[in-house]
Motif scaffolding. Structure first.
Motif, short mmCIF file in Angstrom:
data_model
loop_
_atom_site.label_atom_id
_atom_site.label_comp_id
_atom_site.label_asym_id
_atom_site.label_seq_id
_atom_site.Cartn_x
_atom_site.Cartn_y
_atom_site.Cartn_z
N ASP A 46 1.47 -3.78 -10.50
CA ASP A 46 1.58 -3.27 -9.14
C ASP A 46 2.73 -2.27 -9.02
OD1 ASP A 46 -0.57 -4.50 -7.61
OD2 ASP A 46 0.45 -6.39 -8.05
N GLU A 104 1.43 3.97 2.74
CA GLU A 104 2.13 3.70 4.00
C GLU A 104 3.60 4.09 3.97
OE1 GLU A 104 1.53 -0.43 4.91
OE2 GLU A 104 -0.64 -0.18 5.17
N ASP A 140 0.88 -1.16 0.00
CA ASP A 140 0.00 0.00 0.00
C ASP A 140 0.92 1.21 0.00
OD1 ASP A 140 -1.65 2.15 0.43
OD2 ASP A 140 -2.54 1.36 2.29
N HIS A 148 1.99 6.46 -7.71
CA HIS A 148 1.56 7.08 -6.45
C HIS A 148 2.58 8.12 -5.98
CE1 HIS A 148 0.10 7.31 -2.25
NE2 HIS A 148 1.38 7.31 -1.94
#
Length: 185
Positions: A96, A76, A73, A103
């Motif tokens: 992924d 985090e 994630d 991100h």
């Protein structure tokens, strides 16, 4: 203390991978290694031998892995580092990895690339309008991805810090740690 994600895989360059992990931990930060699976990755040692037109490759150490890419994630973590070697060539196609790296770029968080690590943001279209260092033979790849290639040991473009390869790690590490610490406020 920052939580920094290291994205790697088999055939990542040993110094490119281990130096940032140890330097981050030495600096009081948490370095979390992610790879395609949670088994240890097999690193390689790249060297420059007289009489060779390219670098040589020998087996290196194994690097323990904390998480599979699918388990990450990115919210985090405070930063991401992508070591070089051959691993970026194939992890750049992992959906992924795309999700994770995008991100950090979208939020202006620290991104470190070492040597061939630039292949990941290049493949994702994230180098457009940016200046980056990479292993010098990747100059055309950087330019075709819309970036500007810089032949330097510690190129900082916003929150992205890049270098040409393991001989640049002291300069890259100083620059990356400064960008990381600035981002923490």
């Amino acid at each position: 203390m920052a939580r920094v994600l290291i994205l790697t895989g088999d055939a990542a360059e040993e110094l490119d991978s281990m130096y940032p992990v140890f330097r981050l931990r030495e600096g009081g930060h948490e370095a979390i290694v992610a790879a395609p699976t949670t088994r240890p990755v097999k690193l390689v040692v790249h060297d420059f031998e007289p009489g060779w037109d390219a670098y040589t490759e020998k087996p290196g150490h194994q690097l323990p892995v904390d998480l599979a890419f699918s388990e990450v994630d990115p919210a985090e973590y405070d930063a991401v580092v992508i070591p070089g070697g051959r691993a970026p060539e194939y992890i750049r196609t992992d959906p992924d990895v795309a999700r994770i790296v995008t991100h950090f770029f979208d939020r202006g968080l620290p991104v470190g690339t070492i040597c061939h690590g630039a292949q990941v943001p290049a493949a994702l279209g994230l180098l457009r309008g940016r200046t980056t260092a990479a292993f010098p033979p990747l100059k055309a790849d950087v330019e075709q991805a819309g970036g500007t290639f810089a032949d330097a040991p510690d190129v900082v473009d916003g929150a992205m810090v890049s270098c040409r390869g393991w001989p640049d790690l002291p300069e890259w590490s100083r620059a990356f740690m400064q960008v990381l610490e600035k981002s923490l406020g």
